[in-house]
Design a protein around this motif. Structure first.
Motif, PDB file in Angstrom:
ATOM      1  N   VAL A  20       0.853  -1.188   0.000  1.00  0.00           N
ATOM      2  CA  VAL A  20       0.000   0.000   0.000  1.00  0.00           C
ATOM      3  C   VAL A  20       0.889   1.238   0.000  1.00  0.00           C
ATOM      4  O   VAL A  20       1.864   1.307   0.752  1.00  0.00           O
ATOM      5  CB  VAL A  20      -0.928   0.021   1.241  1.00  0.00           C
ATOM      6  CG1 VAL A  20      -1.750   1.296   1.284  1.00  0.00           C
ATOM      7  CG2 VAL A  20      -1.828  -1.206   1.245  1.00  0.00           C
ATOM      8  N   VAL A  21       0.560   2.193  -0.863  1.00  0.00           N
ATOM      9  CA  VAL A  21       1.270   3.470  -0.885  1.00  0.00           C
ATOM     10  C   VAL A  21       0.258   4.599  -0.717  1.00  0.00           C
ATOM     11  O   VAL A  21      -0.912   4.453  -1.053  1.00  0.00           O
ATOM     12  CB  VAL A  21       2.091   3.686  -2.185  1.00  0.00           C
ATOM     13  CG1 VAL A  21       3.194   2.658  -2.318  1.00  0.00           C
ATOM     14  CG2 VAL A  21       1.210   3.704  -3.406  1.00  0.00           C
ATOM     15  N   GLU A  22       0.723   5.712  -0.198  1.00  0.00           N
ATOM     16  CA  GLU A  22      -0.095   6.914  -0.084  1.00  0.00           C
ATOM     17  C   GLU A  22       0.189   7.783  -1.297  1.00  0.00           C
ATOM     18  O   GLU A  22       1.350   7.965  -1.668  1.00  0.00           O
ATOM     19  CB  GLU A  22       0.271   7.659   1.192  1.00  0.00           C
ATOM     20  CG  GLU A  22      -0.531   8.903   1.436  1.00  0.00           C
ATOM     21  CD  GLU A  22      -0.157   9.574   2.749  1.00  0.00           C
ATOM     22  OE1 GLU A  22      -0.430  10.777   2.866  1.00  0.00           O
ATOM     23  OE2 GLU A  22       0.411   8.914   3.642  1.00  0.00           O
ATOM     24  N   ARG A  49       4.533   8.029  -0.098  1.00  0.00           N
ATOM     25  CA  ARG A  49       5.291   7.139   0.776  1.00  0.00           C
ATOM     26  C   ARG A  49       4.664   5.762   0.784  1.00  0.00           C
ATOM     27  O   ARG A  49       3.503   5.581   0.431  1.00  0.00           O
ATOM     28  CB  ARG A  49       5.338   7.693   2.188  1.00  0.00           C
ATOM     29  CG  ARG A  49       3.974   7.774   2.855  1.00  0.00           C
ATOM     30  CD  ARG A  49       4.061   8.441   4.219  1.00  0.00           C
ATOM     31  NE  ARG A  49       2.736   8.627   4.777  1.00  0.00           N
ATOM     32  CZ  ARG A  49       2.377   8.234   5.990  1.00  0.00           C
ATOM     33  NH1 ARG A  49       3.253   7.636   6.776  1.00  0.00           N
ATOM     34  NH2 ARG A  49       1.163   8.460   6.429  1.00  0.00           N
ATOM     35  N   VAL A  50       5.462   4.803   1.223  1.00  0.00           N
ATOM     36  CA  VAL A  50       4.976   3.443   1.419  1.00  0.00           C
ATOM     37  C   VAL A  50       4.272   3.399   2.772  1.00  0.00           C
ATOM     38  O   VAL A  50       4.765   3.958   3.754  1.00  0.00           O
ATOM     39  CB  VAL A  50       6.150   2.429   1.392  1.00  0.00           C
ATOM     40  CG1 VAL A  50       5.659   1.028   1.716  1.00  0.00           C
ATOM     41  CG2 VAL A  50       6.850   2.457   0.042  1.00  0.00           C
ATOM     42  N   ARG A  51       3.110   2.748   2.819  1.00  0.00           N
ATOM     43  CA  ARG A  51       2.355   2.621   4.064  1.00  0.00           C
ATOM     44  C   ARG A  51       2.517   1.207   4.593  1.00  0.00           C
ATOM     45  O   ARG A  51       1.661   0.343   4.403  1.00  0.00           O
ATOM     46  CB  ARG A  51       0.873   2.944   3.819  1.00  0.00           C
ATOM     47  CG  ARG A  51       0.572   4.392   3.496  1.00  0.00           C
ATOM     48  CD  ARG A  51       0.871   5.322   4.668  1.00  0.00           C
ATOM     49  NE  ARG A  51       0.191   4.921   5.886  1.00  0.00           N
ATOM     50  CZ  ARG A  51      -0.972   5.421   6.297  1.00  0.00           C
ATOM     51  NH1 ARG A  51      -1.571   6.357   5.607  1.00  0.00           N
ATOM     52  NH2 ARG A  51      -1.516   4.976   7.403  1.00  0.00           N
ATOM     53  N   ASP A 101       2.229   0.254   7.476  1.00  0.00           N
ATOM     54  CA  ASP A 101       1.275   0.007   8.555  1.00  0.00           C
ATOM     55  C   ASP A 101      -0.076  -0.485   8.033  1.00  0.00           C
ATOM     56  O   ASP A 101      -0.955  -0.818   8.828  1.00  0.00           O
ATOM     57  CB  ASP A 101       1.075   1.278   9.388  1.00  0.00           C
ATOM     58  CG  ASP A 101       0.567   2.453   8.548  1.00  0.00           C
ATOM     59  OD1 ASP A 101       1.014   2.600   7.394  1.00  0.00           O
ATOM     60  OD2 ASP A 101      -0.250   3.233   9.065  1.00  0.00           O
ATOM     61  N   LEU A 102      -0.266  -0.533   6.712  1.00  0.00           N
ATOM     62  CA  LEU A 102      -1.527  -0.963   6.106  1.00  0.00           C
ATOM     63  C   LEU A 102      -1.307  -2.133   5.162  1.00  0.00           C
ATOM     64  O   LEU A 102      -0.237  -2.275   4.575  1.00  0.00           O
ATOM     65  CB  LEU A 102      -2.155   0.187   5.308  1.00  0.00           C
ATOM     66  CG  LEU A 102      -2.581   1.423   6.085  1.00  0.00           C
ATOM     67  CD1 LEU A 102      -3.042   2.513   5.120  1.00  0.00           C
ATOM     68  CD2 LEU A 102      -3.688   1.090   7.071  1.00  0.00           C
ATOM     69  N   THR A 103      -2.356  -2.938   5.006  1.00  0.00           N
ATOM     70  CA  THR A 103      -2.364  -3.981   3.991  1.00  0.00           C
ATOM     71  C   THR A 103      -3.541  -3.707   3.066  1.00  0.00           C
ATOM     72  O   THR A 103      -4.429  -2.904   3.392  1.00  0.00           O
ATOM     73  CB  THR A 103      -2.526  -5.386   4.607  1.00  0.00           C
ATOM     74  OG1 THR A 103      -3.837  -5.493   5.181  1.00  0.00           O
ATOM     75  CG2 THR A 103      -1.460  -5.670   5.661  1.00  0.00           C
ATOM     76  N   ASN A 108      -6.940  -3.722   4.619  1.00  0.00           N
ATOM     77  CA  ASN A 108      -7.351  -2.571   5.418  1.00  0.00           C
ATOM     78  C   ASN A 108      -8.068  -1.502   4.605  1.00  0.00           C
ATOM     79  O   ASN A 108      -8.671  -0.595   5.177  1.00  0.00           O
ATOM     80  CB  ASN A 108      -6.150  -1.881   6.075  1.00  0.00           C
ATOM     81  CG  ASN A 108      -5.400  -2.764   7.029  1.00  0.00           C
ATOM     82  OD1 ASN A 108      -4.202  -2.958   6.875  1.00  0.00           O
ATOM     83  ND2 ASN A 108      -6.077  -3.306   8.025  1.00  0.00           N
TER      84      ASN A 108
END
Length: 93
Positions: free
Chosen positions: A55-57, A79-81, A83-85, A88
């Motif tokens: 997941v990326v923002e 950015r790369v997230r 903290d998320l899959t 999510n």
């Protein structure tokens, strides 16, 4: 999942963070459908598919795909997230 746009070129920090996370989803190149990769009449855009588990923002000038089922302007990957899959994230309507 379906393609809805092509991002602007990735910054060096994001590229280095993504490189070890992306896994090929096969050995063949794919073509972006319709006008996702550019304007009507543009040359096709080919890419190497990856398993969609990172997941990326992004920063985009609109909330979702519009014109021709794609983003009007290319979004920027911020950015790369980690903290998320993908589980999510909400499903697309």
């Amino acid at each position: 999942m379906r393609a809805v746009g092509v991002s602007l070129p990735l910054g060096q920090a994001v590229r280095h963070e993504l490189l070890p996370l992306l896994r090929p989803a096969g050995d063949t190149k794919a073509e972006l459908p319709g006008t996702v990769g550019g304007l009507p009449g543009a040359d096709p855009v080919y890419y190497g598919p990856v398993i969609p588990d990172v997941v990326v923002e992004i920063e985009a000038d609109q909330t979702g795909p519009r014109e021709f089922g794609r983003f009007r302007h290319r979004p920027r990957v911020l950015r790369v997230r980690g903290d998320l899959t993908a589980d999510n994230l909400p499903s697309a309507p």
